[in-house]
Design an enzyme around this catalytic site. Structure first.
Site, PDB file in Angstrom:
ATOM      1  N   THR A 236       0.861  -1.332  -0.020  1.00 25.09           N
ATOM      2  CA  THR A 236       0.031   0.059  -0.036  1.00 25.09           C
ATOM      3  C   THR A 236       0.810   1.355   0.110  1.00 25.09           C
ATOM      4  O   THR A 236       2.051   1.143   0.243  1.00 25.09           O
ATOM      5  CB  THR A 236      -0.820  -0.011   1.263  1.00 25.09           C
ATOM      6  OG1 THR A 236       0.107   0.111   2.287  1.00 25.09           O
ATOM      7  CG2 THR A 236      -1.697  -1.394   1.365  1.00 25.09           C
ATOM      8  N   ARG A 264     -10.648  -9.591  -5.132  1.00 32.49           N
ATOM      9  CA  ARG A 264      -9.762  -9.824  -3.984  1.00 32.49           C
ATOM     10  C   ARG A 264      -9.384  -8.292  -3.231  1.00 32.49           C
ATOM     11  O   ARG A 264      -9.112  -7.533  -3.839  1.00 32.49           O
ATOM     12  CB  ARG A 264      -8.297 -10.523  -4.409  1.00 32.49           C
ATOM     13  CG  ARG A 264      -7.505 -10.687  -3.110  1.00 32.49           C
ATOM     14  CD  ARG A 264      -6.438 -11.339  -3.877  1.00 32.49           C
ATOM     15  NE  ARG A 264      -5.235 -11.886  -2.639  1.00 32.49           N
ATOM     16  CZ  ARG A 264      -4.523 -11.137  -1.855  1.00 32.49           C
ATOM     17  NH1 ARG A 264      -4.444  -9.963  -1.919  1.00 32.49           N
ATOM     18  NH2 ARG A 264      -3.748 -11.535  -1.017  1.00 32.49           N
ATOM     19  N   LEU A 267      -6.316  -7.517   3.605  1.00 30.79           N
ATOM     20  CA  LEU A 267      -6.742  -7.339   5.099  1.00 30.79           C
ATOM     21  C   LEU A 267      -5.363  -6.370   5.474  1.00 30.79           C
ATOM     22  O   LEU A 267      -5.668  -5.507   6.315  1.00 30.79           O
ATOM     23  CB  LEU A 267      -6.399  -8.398   5.767  1.00 30.79           C
ATOM     24  CG  LEU A 267      -7.752  -9.426   5.721  1.00 30.79           C
ATOM     25  CD1 LEU A 267      -7.222 -10.653   6.496  1.00 30.79           C
ATOM     26  CD2 LEU A 267      -9.033  -8.810   6.227  1.00 30.79           C
TER      27      LEU A 267
END
Length: 280
Positions: A236, A264, A267
């Protein structure tokens, strides 16, 4: 009085930005440093307005990173197995604990815009008839909700992908897709048995060599992708902001791992933006 006026003119705040873990090619260093600087300046311009603007500051910084093709968020994101961009984004306000997130949303340039609005609606409390506002929306549902809230979006997913899909991401997708097709045909040479297809896909998606001397000695997937011109960024991008009164907010955005199955969501993204909690 003079000291107070000076403090007002030069407010003290904090902004931290990162553009993803993994191997960043030296050729991309200048572009990434520029993206981080522009993201910090975007957040700073919001925080200078005074306290209570943390979520907007985080969102402004992340939009800069999403719009920059050198990051794995928004434009330039890793592509799904079928060649599209599906983005994840999340944001959290430290004082209220309000949280908003979207996952695997197609046809959106700035997923963080939707996540930020979800968080703000949490702060407003229950809506009509006491309905609890949504916190986390996924896929086409997130896109439809954004349109209902007048967030400007491209007219279609195909139109959005014209801007979101970069040549670099497309070349990477073609390379990985060919490797996957070869492996399915039983002719791949990446050292993974055909019967362990899920392991092979994970290796393609999450190869992130940290020790390049070791990677160069590996004749498997890592050595094939470890050329200096290749970025191996699967993580990220993230931002943390603290305003003049110590209020904190954090957020993250990602295009996900390369060649991921459509739908998809990661988490890790939610963990990245839930590191700030209400102050005691």
């Amino acid at each position: 009085m003079a000291e107070a006026e000076s403090a007002d003119q030069n407010p003290r705040f904090f902004v931290a930005v990162h553009v993803g873990a993994g191997f960043h090619a030296p050729s991309n260093e200048k572009a990434l440093r520029s993206a981080m600087k522009r993201a910090c300046l975007a957040a700073a311009s919001v925080l200078r307005k005074g306290p209570g603007e943390c979520i907007d500051a985080v969102s402004a910084a992340l939009q800069v990173l999403e719009d920059d093709p050198s990051t794995n968020a928004g434009r330039g994101s890793n592509l799904t197995e079928d060649g599209h961009v599906e983005c994840d984004a999340s944001i959290m306000d430290g004082d209220s604990g309000a949280f908003g997130a979207v996952g695997a949303v197609p046809g959106v340039r700035n997923g963080i815009q939707i996540a930020a609005l979800l968080a703000k609606e949490q702060m407003l409390g229950p809506s009509l008839l006491g309905r609890i506002p949504p916190i986390f929306l996924v896929g086409e549902g997130a896109r439809v909700w954004a349109i209902s809230k007048d967030i400007p979006l491209p007219a279609s997913i195909a139109e959005a992908d014209k801007w979101l899909v970069t040549e670099r991401a497309k070349r990477q997708w073609e390379k990985f897709k060919a490797m996957l097709d070869d492996a399915k045909a039983g002719t791949g040479e990446i050292g993974i048995k055909r019967s362990s297809g899920h392991q092979m896909i994970a290796a393609i998606s999450e190869a992130q060599p940290c020790d390049h001397s070791k990677a160069n000695g590996d004749h498997g997937l890592s050595s094939n992708l470890n050329a200096p011109e290749d970025d191996l960024i699967m993580d990220t991008v993230g931002v943390i902001c603290v305003d003049t009164e110590g209020h904190i907010a954090s957020g993250a955005s990602s295009g996900g791992i390369a060649l991921k199955v459509s739908g998809r969501s990661s988490l890790r993204l939610w963990e990245s933006s839930t590191l700030c909690y209400p102050r005691e």
